[in-house]
Design a protein around this motif. Sequence first.
Motif, short mmCIF file in Angstrom:
data_model
loop_
_atom_site.label_atom_id
_atom_site.label_comp_id
_atom_site.label_asym_id
_atom_site.label_seq_id
_atom_site.Cartn_x
_atom_site.Cartn_y
_atom_site.Cartn_z
N ALA A 80 0.82 -1.22 0.00
CA ALA A 80 0.00 0.00 0.00
C ALA A 80 0.85 1.27 0.00
N GLY A 81 2.01 1.21 0.64
CA GLY A 81 2.90 2.38 0.65
C GLY A 81 3.37 2.75 -0.74
N PHE A 82 3.59 1.72 -1.58
CA PHE A 82 4.04 1.97 -2.95
C PHE A 82 2.89 2.51 -3.80
N VAL A 83 1.67 2.03 -3.50
CA VAL A 83 0.47 2.55 -4.17
C VAL A 83 0.36 4.05 -3.89
N ALA A 84 0.51 4.42 -2.64
CA ALA A 84 0.38 5.83 -2.25
C ALA A 84 1.53 6.67 -2.81
N VAL A 102 10.90 14.46 -10.52
CA VAL A 102 10.15 13.88 -9.40
C VAL A 102 10.50 12.40 -9.37
N THR A 103 11.14 11.95 -8.28
CA THR A 103 11.56 10.55 -8.19
C THR A 103 11.12 9.98 -6.84
N LEU A 104 11.22 8.65 -6.74
CA LEU A 104 10.81 7.97 -5.51
C LEU A 104 12.01 7.27 -4.90
N LYS A 105 12.16 7.46 -3.61
CA LYS A 105 13.28 6.86 -2.87
C LYS A 105 12.72 5.74 -2.01
N TRP A 106 13.34 4.59 -2.09
CA TRP A 106 12.82 3.44 -1.34
C TRP A 106 12.86 3.69 0.18
N PRO A 107 11.83 3.34 0.96
CA PRO A 107 10.64 2.70 0.43
C PRO A 107 9.60 3.67 -0.13
N ASN A 108 9.36 4.78 0.53
CA ASN A 108 8.17 5.57 0.15
C ASN A 108 8.39 7.07 0.20
N ASP A 109 9.61 7.54 -0.02
CA ASP A 109 9.82 9.00 -0.01
C ASP A 109 9.66 9.56 -1.41
N LEU A 110 9.20 10.80 -1.46
CA LEU A 110 9.15 11.49 -2.75
C LEU A 110 10.25 12.55 -2.77
N LEU A 111 11.05 12.52 -3.83
CA LEU A 111 12.12 13.50 -3.99
C LEU A 111 11.79 14.44 -5.13
N VAL A 135 -3.16 2.35 8.52
CA VAL A 135 -3.19 3.82 8.41
C VAL A 135 -2.01 4.26 7.54
N LEU A 136 -2.37 4.97 6.49
CA LEU A 136 -1.40 5.47 5.52
C LEU A 136 -1.18 6.95 5.85
N GLY A 137 -0.03 7.28 6.42
CA GLY A 137 0.22 8.68 6.82
C GLY A 137 1.15 9.36 5.83
N LEU A 138 0.77 10.54 5.41
CA LEU A 138 1.52 11.25 4.37
C LEU A 138 1.85 12.67 4.84
N GLY A 139 3.11 13.01 4.79
CA GLY A 139 3.52 14.38 5.08
C GLY A 139 4.21 14.96 3.86
N VAL A 140 3.72 16.11 3.38
CA VAL A 140 4.34 16.76 2.21
C VAL A 140 4.83 18.14 2.64
N ASN A 141 6.11 18.40 2.40
CA ASN A 141 6.65 19.74 2.66
C ASN A 141 6.18 20.65 1.53
N VAL A 142 5.25 21.53 1.85
CA VAL A 142 4.70 22.41 0.82
C VAL A 142 5.40 23.77 0.87
N THR A 143 5.43 24.38 2.06
CA THR A 143 6.03 25.72 2.16
C THR A 143 7.29 25.76 3.02
N SER A 144 7.58 24.67 3.75
CA SER A 144 8.80 24.67 4.56
C SER A 144 9.31 23.24 4.73
N PHE A 145 10.59 23.14 5.11
CA PHE A 145 11.19 21.82 5.33
C PHE A 145 12.24 21.93 6.43
#
Length: 250
Positions: A80-84, A102-111, A135-145
């Motif tokens: 499911a993590g890869f689906v997300a 836009v690339t994916l870093k194992w297991p489930n990070d978005l770069l 529970v599929l938890g997602l955090g996206v840095n939109v305006t800060s990191f």
Amino acid sequence: MNVAALPPFFRLIALASVDSTNRELRELALAGAPEGTAVTALEQTAGRGRRGRDWQSPPGNLYLSVLLRPTGSPAQAGQAGFVAAVALAEAVEKLVPERAAVTLKWPNDLLVNGRKAAGLLLEASGKGAGLDWLVLGLGVNVTSFPADTAFPATCLEAEGVSVGVNDLLAAFAWRLDAWLGRWRTEGFAPVRQAWLERAHGLGQPITVRLERETLEGRFEALDESGALMLHLPDDARRNISAGDVFYPGL
Ligand code: BTN
């Protein structure tokens, strides 16, 4: 939040502030909430990351948890993590400037351009041979990191993307809905293929930090469960299901 903008699968609970949307949704799952229940918050006061790390969660970024009730085995649920991740990559690809990667870093990070802009945290509980909730938890840095991470980070704004948190949430939700449907009808193969097409460092030397050892090798593929297949210098192979990946020079 304009609820009409989300797929019918989603039942969104939008909070101003919470310790962790994953923790909140876990409680709802234990109380019998249906699949598709989702919690978002403008900020988290105790956001959780992978492997026991904190996830800094100031206002301005996306914090979202989605409840699934998978019917397959716990190993399948790991998919499911890869689906997300694929769903998120497709949502972000539509937003970034033309030359951005836009690339994916194992297991489930978005770069984005080689820096981490989003992470996923899966938390699940079993009942017998199957899973009761995931529970599929997602955090996206939109305006800060955060500045002090082991792996270089970024945010969408710094990469030239101007998007509201709610619009990003809706874009992800629609892609997630589509990919959950494909996963259920066609299995993991198309998900794995879509993930591998975006895999950062595929076929390249990587370092994998496990709980008690660090391995060097070549990132060969993903197996059926989503484990990383590492080709070691002595020609042996290791399938790794939990660890942190680092690329040369970082
Ligand atoms: C990672 O370590 O890369 C995963 C980070 C996951 C963070 C998200 S933010 C929404 C959800 N609630 C949490 O406490 N964590 C996840």
